[in-house]
Scaffold this active site. Structure first.
Site, PDB file in Angstrom:
ATOM      1  N   GLU A 125       0.858  -1.193   0.000  1.00 58.70           N
ATOM      2  CA  GLU A 125       0.000   0.000   0.000  1.00 58.70           C
ATOM      3  C   GLU A 125       0.890   1.237   0.000  1.00 58.70           C
ATOM      4  OE1 GLU A 125      -1.577   0.592   4.265  1.00 58.70           O
ATOM      5  OE2 GLU A 125      -0.426  -1.270   4.290  1.00 58.70           O
ATOM      6  N   LYS A 127       2.867   4.539   1.042  1.00 61.16           N
ATOM      7  CA  LYS A 127       3.320   5.151   2.288  1.00 61.16           C
ATOM      8  C   LYS A 127       2.967   6.635   2.168  1.00 61.16           C
ATOM      9  CE  LYS A 127       7.403   5.483   5.286  1.00 61.16           C
ATOM     10  NZ  LYS A 127       7.217   6.825   5.740  1.00 61.16           N
ATOM     11  N   ASP A 129       2.798  10.463   2.961  1.00 60.21           N
ATOM     12  CA  ASP A 129       3.751  11.381   3.588  1.00 60.21           C
ATOM     13  C   ASP A 129       2.998  12.434   4.391  1.00 60.21           C
ATOM     14  OD1 ASP A 129       6.124  12.466   4.304  1.00 60.21           O
ATOM     15  OD2 ASP A 129       6.503  13.463   2.399  1.00 60.21           O
ATOM     16  N   TYR A 237      -4.592   2.713   8.398  1.00 63.12           N
ATOM     17  CA  TYR A 237      -3.820   1.599   7.851  1.00 63.12           C
ATOM     18  C   TYR A 237      -3.291   0.626   8.908  1.00 63.12           C
ATOM     19  CZ  TYR A 237      -0.081   4.978   8.849  1.00 63.12           C
ATOM     20  OH  TYR A 237       0.731   5.888   9.452  1.00 63.12           O
ATOM     21  N   LYS A 325      11.060   2.798  -0.415  1.00 66.39           N
ATOM     22  CA  LYS A 325      10.977   4.228  -0.717  1.00 66.39           C
ATOM     23  C   LYS A 325      11.140   4.504  -2.209  1.00 66.39           C
ATOM     24  CE  LYS A 325      11.873   7.048   2.425  1.00 66.39           C
ATOM     25  NZ  LYS A 325      11.077   7.975   3.264  1.00 66.39           N
ATOM     26  N   CYS A 430      13.674  47.984  -3.756  1.00 66.92           N
ATOM     27  CA  CYS A 430      12.687  47.286  -4.577  1.00 66.92           C
ATOM     28  C   CYS A 430      13.051  47.409  -6.049  1.00 66.92           C
ATOM     29  CB  CYS A 430      11.308  47.874  -4.302  1.00 66.92           C
ATOM     30  SG  CYS A 430      10.056  47.251  -5.431  1.00 66.92           S
ATOM     31  N   CYS A 433      10.136  49.749  -7.770  1.00 67.54           N
ATOM     32  CA  CYS A 433       9.931  51.175  -7.512  1.00 67.54           C
ATOM     33  C   CYS A 433      11.130  51.863  -6.864  1.00 67.54           C
ATOM     34  CB  CYS A 433       8.696  51.394  -6.639  1.00 67.54           C
ATOM     35  SG  CYS A 433       8.950  50.867  -4.937  1.00 67.54           S
ATOM     36  N   CYS A 454       9.304  45.432   0.183  1.00 66.81           N
ATOM     37  CA  CYS A 454       9.374  46.785  -0.372  1.00 66.81           C
ATOM     38  C   CYS A 454       8.517  47.689   0.509  1.00 66.81           C
ATOM     39  CB  CYS A 454       8.832  46.764  -1.793  1.00 66.81           C
ATOM     40  SG  CYS A 454       8.390  48.390  -2.407  1.00 66.81           S
ATOM     41  N   CYS A 460       4.571  51.699  -5.291  1.00 69.54           N
ATOM     42  CA  CYS A 460       5.252  50.621  -6.007  1.00 69.54           C
ATOM     43  C   CYS A 460       4.273  50.003  -7.001  1.00 69.54           C
ATOM     44  CB  CYS A 460       5.736  49.558  -5.027  1.00 69.54           C
ATOM     45  SG  CYS A 460       6.505  48.154  -5.845  1.00 69.54           S
TER      46      CYS A 460
HETATM   47  S1  IVH Z   1       2.468   1.106   9.118  1.00 70.33           S
HETATM   48  C1  IVH Z   1       3.940  -1.068  12.500  1.00 70.33           C
HETATM   49  N1  IVH Z   1       1.531   2.017   6.852  1.00 70.33           N
HETATM   50  O1  IVH Z   1       5.414   5.749   8.087  1.00 70.33           O
HETATM   51  C2  IVH Z   1       4.074  -0.140  11.373  1.00 70.33           C
HETATM   52  N2  IVH Z   1       2.935   3.429   8.131  1.00 70.33           N
HETATM   53  O2  IVH Z   1       8.124   4.997   8.897  1.00 70.33           O
HETATM   54  C3  IVH Z   1       3.325   1.086  11.600  1.00 70.33           C
HETATM   55  N3  IVH Z   1       3.233   5.647   7.165  1.00 70.33           N
HETATM   56  O3  IVH Z   1       5.072   6.489  11.464  1.00 70.33           O
HETATM   57  C4  IVH Z   1       3.266   1.937  10.425  1.00 70.33           C
HETATM   58  N4  IVH Z   1       1.960   5.339   5.414  1.00 70.33           N
HETATM   59  O4  IVH Z   1       3.631   7.751   9.819  1.00 70.33           O
HETATM   60  C5  IVH Z   1       2.300   2.280   7.916  1.00 70.33           C
HETATM   61  N5  IVH Z   1       0.583   2.718   4.853  1.00 70.33           N
HETATM   62  C6  IVH Z   1       1.337   2.956   5.924  1.00 70.33           C
HETATM   63  C7  IVH Z   1       1.964   4.200   6.115  1.00 70.33           C
HETATM   64  C8  IVH Z   1       2.774   4.389   7.231  1.00 70.33           C
HETATM   65  C9  IVH Z   1       2.726   6.195   6.061  1.00 70.33           C
HETATM   66  C10 IVH Z   1       4.151   6.348   8.078  1.00 70.33           C
HETATM   67  C11 IVH Z   1       3.712   6.393   9.515  1.00 70.33           C
HETATM   68  C12 IVH Z   1       4.820   5.779  10.308  1.00 70.33           C
HETATM   69  C13 IVH Z   1       5.977   5.886   9.355  1.00 70.33           C
HETATM   70  C14 IVH Z   1       6.958   4.785   9.606  1.00 70.33           C
END
Ligand code: IVH
Length: 734
Positions: A125, A127, A129, A237, A325, A430, A433, A454, A460
């Protein structure tokens, strides 16, 4: 970062290095977690941690008490109550290459080797941000929400989390455990981030750097209504403490969360092989730029909870999960020029003009340099970025489009710096102006603002034209047919200098006509030059029938009696956005009264002896009003404007007898007959309170098309829901 290979370190060097790494990593943790202002990339951070671990592996006797390998994250910031997580909130091991993923799965196979035919399934799934949050539900009711903090202790931000529409106040469906901590990510969409940036720029507010840090800042607000206005989102999640497993597998547990009213990632799948996991990684990566929010990788987790438990944890990380990543998309190019743009509130915004280069499929030619300090190599905390290197014209730079679609300079290639490259001299006047451009001292913090401004204000041209654009814009006077482009034309033709001139354009019809015609000619010439063709039939200016002009003049006339709050907002006073403008209108009722109090406040030694205390208006706004009314030029502009325009007194006819008087109303979905702010104003005039989110206190929900979770929650709570037409029927305007 010291370059010596770990296996070449002497014991003494290793001890020094571990001490240095402990300090450095702790500092980066603090910047990331407590300040939401990281100064190095994730990859660089991970490299520091990896080096620390590698040295500790070679010299286990040297492992320090304060070693970063013993902790995750930073301690919680002060200000919110602390919450000890019943089950710690962990971080994830990282994978950067396909081989790292193969290794992860191999480790699993080896661990479970006795179960020869064991078929380990995984979930994959995105990750997200954002910021993780833990939401405690007791008997299906949301009772407490916390940040991750250092993983063991977070901050109690329940009130702020309650404002997030994706977080149900009560779980839907049935079959939830008696107690469960739902975990997931709070994030901000690009659209929301851009809208906030624009609102903030319009009111001269702060500059927001990226959606993640903005989401973090929004969650840490003392006032939950500020959080509410940021429209944050949430994906569920994972979970922490629970009285009962939601399901036997990760995948099914998360599906349950959806049944209970949470948003879950639509890109989550179950997979059985490395190939399938990598395929999902590729698929998610391909969709990354069109998701509308930042993701920075793909998380793989062992699907069966039984196997998760058996495989277990290392310090701060589950063994059974890994974050794969995305590489940041980078490219190298050169800085050709640095231009300074001047905004409405006078901010000098530096932009690097680059030799065009493609990064992740998009051609990048410009990149913001934020401000003077940033160019010198420091962030707004005065801490070094890019290892302290400044940016010079002629420099070779590495640019990156991270999760943010917004490109940034990550480093300067010092070896390639031309011998004659001089440090960039940020202008102190500036460029438009010539007025002095200064850095203000923030009264609260006593710190110098990172932005240079400015001081020319309306003399201006850049500020004047921006002020005019703002004046006619939608949230302000909303003059139809008079957009930014026409403003530019009339301003450049000398037809409008300040807002009052807009209302006398009609009297100068021939000039207006000429300005528009000249512009069209210019554009036609440009097109001609671009296409290489010459025009045959050039109609003369007089031939043209500018019926559009009548419409434009009518639209301008139609706005001669604007609502007071719009008018105040339109003045473009620094820090006075729509909400503040409405508060001022409500408080002072007429423009004359606002001006009177404004001037007295400007003249008073202590503004508080004059300016009334208004909930929601603090010293920043009062200071801005003082500056505005102390400036004689603004007097002249305002006087001239008020001979043309007569703002309607703000009447708070709170009709106590209206059917919605005293009720709490929530508007959701897209409204078709009125804007959100009109709806709010109307309900308030009728004595109702307008809330941003549905709760047990809500009396009525007015839902337009596309209404989502609020509507759902309303029906769960048994709150009356009506549509826009019914609203008008009830309030007697149907
Ligand atoms: S699982 C036991 N699932 O990533 C694992 N984390 O580096 C708990 N994060 O602090 C995290 N998307 O803020 C999980 N689909 C996802 C995620 C996720 C983002 C973040 C979360 C966590 C950090 C860990």
């Amino acid at each position: 970062m010291s370059g010596k290979p770990v296996n070449a370190l002497t014991e003494g060097e290793a001890a020094d290095e571990l001490e240095r790494l402990a300090g450095e990593i702790a500092e980066h943790d603090r910047r990331y977690h407590a300040e939401d202002a990281p100064t190095i990339s994730d990859a660089e951070y991970d490299e520091l941690r990896r080096r620390n671990l590698a040295i500790e592996e070679r010299f286990p006797d040297l492992i320090r008490e304060d070693s970063p390998s013993k902790s995750v994250g930073a301690p919680p910031a002060e200000g919110f109550a602390k919450v000890r997580h019943a089950v710690p909130m962990l971080s994830l091991a990282k994978a950067y290459t396909d081989q790292d993923v193969v290794d992860f799965i191999e480790r699993g196979r080896r661990f479970f080797e006795r179960d020869k035919d064991l078929d380990i399934a995984f979930t994959a799934e995105p990750k997200i941000d954002g910021l993780s949050a833990s939401l405690r539900y007791e008997n299906g009711v949301f009772v407490q929400g916390a940040t991750r903090g250092d993983g063991a202790v977070g901050e109690d931000i329940t009130a702020n989390l309650r404002t997030i529409a994706d977080i149900p106040a009560r779980l839907a469906g049935s079959g939830w455990p008696e107690v469960i901590e739902i975990r997931g990510e709070v994030y901000m969409t690009y659209a929301e981030f851009q809208a906030l940036k624009e609102r903030s720029a319009a009111s001269g507010g702060q500059d927001y750097v990226n959606p993640r840090n903005t989401a973090a800042g929004s969650l840490r607000q003392k006032d939950p209504s500020v959080t509410a206005s940021r429209n944050l989102k949430f994906f569920a999640y994972a979970w922490g403490y629970t009285t009962e497993d939601p399901a036997p597998t990760q995948y099914d547990a998360v599906q349950k969360f959806a049944d209970w009213g949470f948003k879950i990632s639509p890109l989550m799948v179950r997979a059985r092989s490395v190939e399938d996991l990598i395929a999902q990684y590729k698929l998610i990566e391909a969709q990354r730029s069109s998701l509308g929010y930042d993701i920075d990788g793909v998380v793989y987790k062992v699907d069966q909870l039984e196997l998760q438990r058996r495989w277990g944890f290392v310090t701060g990380e589950p063994r059974w999960a890994v974050a794969h990543k995305f590489p940041a998309e980078q490219a190298t190019t050169t800085v050709r020029r640095i231009d300074i743009q001047v905004g409405r509130t006078g901010t000098l915004a530096p932009v690097a003009r680059l030799a065009p280069v493609t990064v992740g499929g998009v051609v990048v030619e410009n990149v913001t340099l934020h401000n003077e300090d940033y160019i010198k190599g420091f962030d707004s905390f005065g801490l070094p970025i890019r290892e302290g290197n400044d940016i010079r014209i002629g420099d070779t730079v590495v640019i990156q489009r991270a999760g943010d679609v917004i490109p940034q300079i990550v480093s300067v290639v010092i070896d390639k710096r031309p011998a004659d490259a001089e440090p960039y001299q940020f202008p102190h006047s500036c460029p438009v102006c010539g007025s002095p451009a200064t850095r203000e001292i923030n009264e609260k913090t006593g710190k110098e603002d990172s932005r240079r401004r400015c001081t020319g204000e309306l003399i201006c041209a850049a500020q004047a034209v921006e002020a005019l654009r703002h004046f006619v814009s939608r949230g302000a006077m909303d003059i139809e047919g008079l957009g930014a482009e026409n403003i530019d034309i009339f301003f450049n033709a000398g037809l409008i200098k300040t807002a009052a001139d807009i209302f006398t354009l009609k009297d100068r019809r021939p000039d207006v006509q000429r300005a528009l015609a000249e512009r069209r000619e210019e554009q036609a010439k440009l097109r001609e030059a671009a296409s290489g063709k010459t025009r045959k039939n050039v109609r003369s200016v007089e031939d043209r029938n500018y019926e559009g002009l009548d419409k434009l003049f009518a639209a301008i006339d139609a706005r001669r009696e604007p609502e007071l709050d719009r008018f105040i907002f339109a003045l473009g006073i620094r820090h006075v956005g729509e909400t503040t403008a409405a508060l001022l209108a409500k408080t002072f009722s007429t423009i004359e009264e606002l001006i009177r109090i404004g001037k007295e406040t400007a003249a008073a030694a202590d503004p508080h002896t004059v300016f009334p205390s208004i909930n929601g208006i603090g010293d920043t706004v009062i200071g801005a009003l003082r500056d505005f009314f102390a400036n004689e030029r603004n007097d002249d502009v305002l006087d001239a404007l008020l001979t043309q325009v007569h703002p309607k007194p703000y009447v708070v006819t709170v009709s106590a007898d209206s059917v919605v008087a005293g009720k709490t109303v929530v508007f959701t979905g897209s409204l078709e007959k009125m804007s959100r702010s009109e709806a709010k104003a109307m309900a308030e005039r009728l004595g109702a309170k307008v809330a941003g989110s549905v709760s047990a206190k809500t009396d009525l929900v007015v839902a337009g098309p596309g209404a989502g979770s609020k509507l759902k929650l309303a029906s769960e709570l048994g709150i009356e829901v009506i549509d826009e037409d019914e609203w008008f029927v009830r309030v007697g305007k149907g």
